[in-house]
Design an enzyme around this catalytic site. Sequence first.
Site, short mmCIF file in Angstrom:
data_model
loop_
_atom_site.label_atom_id
_atom_site.label_comp_id
_atom_site.label_asym_id
_atom_site.label_seq_id
_atom_site.Cartn_x
_atom_site.Cartn_y
_atom_site.Cartn_z
N ALA A 14 0.83 -1.21 0.00
CA ALA A 14 0.00 0.00 0.00
C ALA A 14 0.86 1.25 0.00
O ALA A 14 0.65 2.18 -0.79
CB ALA A 14 -0.93 -0.02 1.22
N PHE A 117 -10.18 -19.29 -6.28
CA PHE A 117 -9.98 -18.91 -4.89
C PHE A 117 -11.33 -18.89 -4.20
O PHE A 117 -12.38 -18.83 -4.86
CB PHE A 117 -9.32 -17.52 -4.83
CG PHE A 117 -7.97 -17.50 -4.17
CD1 PHE A 117 -6.98 -18.38 -4.54
CD2 PHE A 117 -7.68 -16.56 -3.17
CE1 PHE A 117 -5.72 -18.35 -3.93
CE2 PHE A 117 -6.44 -16.53 -2.55
CZ PHE A 117 -5.46 -17.42 -2.93
N GLN A 232 -10.41 -11.78 10.52
CA GLN A 232 -10.48 -13.00 9.71
C GLN A 232 -9.54 -14.07 10.24
O GLN A 232 -8.35 -13.81 10.46
CB GLN A 232 -10.07 -12.67 8.27
CG GLN A 232 -10.03 -13.92 7.39
CD GLN A 232 -10.03 -13.55 5.92
OE1 GLN A 232 -8.99 -13.29 5.36
NE2 GLN A 232 -11.19 -13.52 5.32
N HIS A 234 -7.86 -17.53 9.20
CA HIS A 234 -7.60 -18.31 7.99
C HIS A 234 -7.70 -19.79 8.36
O HIS A 234 -7.14 -20.21 9.36
CB HIS A 234 -6.20 -17.98 7.46
CG HIS A 234 -5.99 -18.43 6.05
ND1 HIS A 234 -5.97 -19.76 5.69
CD2 HIS A 234 -5.81 -17.72 4.91
CE1 HIS A 234 -5.77 -19.84 4.38
NE2 HIS A 234 -5.68 -18.62 3.88
N LEU A 244 0.95 -19.65 7.90
CA LEU A 244 -0.05 -19.83 6.85
C LEU A 244 0.35 -20.85 5.79
O LEU A 244 1.47 -20.84 5.29
CB LEU A 244 -0.26 -18.48 6.14
CG LEU A 244 -1.26 -18.53 4.98
CD1 LEU A 244 -2.68 -18.59 5.51
CD2 LEU A 244 -1.10 -17.33 4.08
N GLU A 247 -4.41 -20.23 0.70
CA GLU A 247 -5.67 -20.71 0.13
C GLU A 247 -5.44 -21.37 -1.23
O GLU A 247 -6.26 -22.15 -1.71
CB GLU A 247 -6.63 -19.52 0.00
CG GLU A 247 -8.01 -19.90 -0.42
CD GLU A 247 -9.03 -18.81 -0.05
OE1 GLU A 247 -9.08 -18.43 1.13
OE2 GLU A 247 -9.73 -18.34 -0.95
N ARG A 278 -13.61 -17.94 3.89
CA ARG A 278 -12.77 -18.34 5.01
C ARG A 278 -13.49 -18.44 6.34
O ARG A 278 -13.19 -19.31 7.15
CB ARG A 278 -11.62 -17.34 5.13
CG ARG A 278 -10.68 -17.47 3.97
CD ARG A 278 -9.63 -16.40 3.98
NE ARG A 278 -8.72 -16.64 2.86
CZ ARG A 278 -7.74 -15.83 2.54
NH1 ARG A 278 -7.54 -14.72 3.23
NH2 ARG A 278 -6.95 -16.11 1.53
N HIS A 346 -5.58 -13.96 10.90
CA HIS A 346 -4.94 -13.69 9.62
C HIS A 346 -5.05 -12.25 9.14
O HIS A 346 -4.10 -11.69 8.61
CB HIS A 346 -5.57 -14.61 8.58
CG HIS A 346 -4.98 -14.49 7.20
ND1 HIS A 346 -3.63 -14.65 6.97
CD2 HIS A 346 -5.55 -14.26 6.00
CE1 HIS A 346 -3.40 -14.50 5.67
NE2 HIS A 346 -4.54 -14.25 5.06
N ARG A 383 -13.32 -10.81 4.32
CA ARG A 383 -12.59 -10.54 3.07
C ARG A 383 -12.44 -11.82 2.26
O ARG A 383 -12.16 -12.89 2.82
CB ARG A 383 -11.19 -10.00 3.40
CG ARG A 383 -10.30 -9.86 2.20
CD ARG A 383 -8.95 -9.30 2.58
NE ARG A 383 -8.11 -10.24 3.28
CZ ARG A 383 -7.18 -11.01 2.70
NH1 ARG A 383 -6.99 -10.97 1.40
NH2 ARG A 383 -6.45 -11.83 3.42
N SER A 388 -7.08 -8.51 -0.85
CA SER A 388 -6.34 -7.48 -0.12
C SER A 388 -5.24 -6.88 -1.00
O SER A 388 -5.10 -5.67 -1.11
CB SER A 388 -5.71 -8.06 1.15
OG SER A 388 -4.89 -7.07 1.73
#
Length: 568
Positions: A14, A117, A232, A234, A244, A247, A278, A346, A383, A388
């Site tokens: 970002a 996804f 969230q 995961h 992680l 996904e 999720r 997550h 989400r 993201s």
Amino acid sequence: MKDYHVVVIGAGGAGLRTAIECARDERVRVAVVSKVYPTRSHTGAAQGGLNAALGNTVPEDNPEVHAFDTIKGSDFLADQDAVQFMCKHAPEVVYELDRWGVPFSRLNDGRIAQRPFGGASFPRTVFSADRTGHVLLHTLFEQALARDNIDFFNEFFLLDLLHDGQRVKGVCLYDIKNGEVVNLRAKAVVLATGGFARIYWQRSTNAIGNTGDGVAVALRNGLPLKDMEFIQFHPTGLAKTGILLSEACRGEGGYLINKLGERFMARYAPEKMELAPRDMVSRAIEYEIREGRGLGEGTSAYVLLDLRHLGEAKIRERLPQVRQLAIDFEGVDPVYDPVPIRPTAHYCMGGVHVENYMTSSTLMEGLYAVGECACVSVHGANRLGGNSLIELLVFGKFCGMSAREYAKQVDFLTLSPGEERKGQELIEGLMKREGREKLAEVRRRMGEITWEKMGIFRDEKSLWEAYQELTELLQRWENIPVVDKSRVFNTNLVELLELRNMLELARAVAYSALHRKESRGGHYREDYQERDDENFLKHSLLWQEGDSLRIEYIPVRITSYQPAERKY
Ligand SMILES: Cc1cc2nc3c(=O)[nH]c(=O)nc-3n(C[C@H](O)[C@H](O)[C@H](O)COP(=O)(O)OP(=O)(O)OC[C@H]3O[C@@H](n4cnc5c(N)ncnc54)[C@H](O)[C@@H]3O)c2cc1C
């Protein structure tokens, strides 16, 4: 003291995307501040990919279907105009990255490949094996380095914002390398400090530095935080560590199985199975464990992620990092054995309230928020995977344009002597502090409270206890001394600052969750198990006034799709 048109706090996806856009005008001087070296930002850990309706594998896909999937996935809490804006601009920012040099995985005909996804109607996720975030972050960093009007402040820590109550004046930073405090004057400041899922200290996919500093600074400076109750979890964190497994494992065809060998998702989401969103998959796993169909016991209970049927060649090509993580941290090679997994904290759907999605502006003039630290809201209560990274790019681009144009029009404000000394006084006060509390002890307790009392399942009693205990921990924080007195790389001091931020945000999550008496997306109340559109189809805004917190609600913007039951 130095002056910049725009100061961007954060050098993840970002922050870098925003800075690049600001720097398009060579007269605009931009500073990028990061507490870690930029390429160590958490964006680099993203594995699976980013969503854009390019229609490369299924031509019928288009931005409107992407928008609908996102709104449905959000449990109808996302602001629909903002979602449509993001999905419309997603393809152009992906092609931009492609031209800047991101090595996306390809179809045989050379076009960018797309994988399925969770919660998506078509294979829409653009990727680079399972190292998408890594290549994206490095490419953005190269692009930023190539611009002469961007200065980097690496390993500088944001202490506070400088403002006059209405308009931002600059920031106050701590130089981790030598212990000095530096003020930067700015016409515009962009917060891009990432998420705070590390408040779940014991079980989180997040980097150790994801402590929500920018979000906490905003809260302390009188800005509201939106939708903080939505965290969230995961579904597929490694059982022992919470690290992680993307996904993409399920996107590429992986199964989830219980102790009886059943693909249990058939019970919970018969159509989408493992590729349901999720929040649903995480709860399904926890139900299986509760009902005795998991393996292991207590906190180390788990179910299995089975990738064996994909075969070694596909795992090597599409999931090389996943394989290595499973071998290194769980001692299991997914080519030969199913991998023990359990949900893990997550992502934070909530964050600094963004008031105008087209500019990413907040309620303070000249202050912007973008990326995971912001709440636009495009993710609502849940989400979708891959949404993201695309959010960072689309809103980073438009935020950069707005901050740049705004900064060209206004003058610098003067800092008062008190403002100039603010950071120095904070640091001196902390270094002199005496007390008997231990940092690691308070942080460990925070991790237990967040996981046990405000985790995947919550209720009135657990949330109230969490709120009270976190308030007590904040008082104990006042009595944690800085044991390390050195000025060079004083990580003890930095961790103390981060812990305060995490405690304040954890308390904000508990408080917001306590007031939302319904279940929606990632927020599941055992005492209010249904979604309640009549009373809670609205965003929460949390304000901190002195020591007390206050909640207000604002409407969700519904432009195209009336809320309906979410079935997969
Ligand atoms: C393991 C993992 C895998 C993921 N996979 C995917 C995926 O495949 N697809 C997807 O869409 N999303 C994915 N996500 C989510 C996504 O990666 C993040 O939401 C996103 O990268 C956040 O980017 P950001 O730029 O907002 O923040 P970050 O990348 O976290 O960067 C934050 C920046 O702020 C700086 N900063 C923070 N605090 C301070 C301070 N006090 N002072 C100075 N600087 C500060 C940091 O140094 C850093 O540079 C994943 C997340 C994780 C944890």
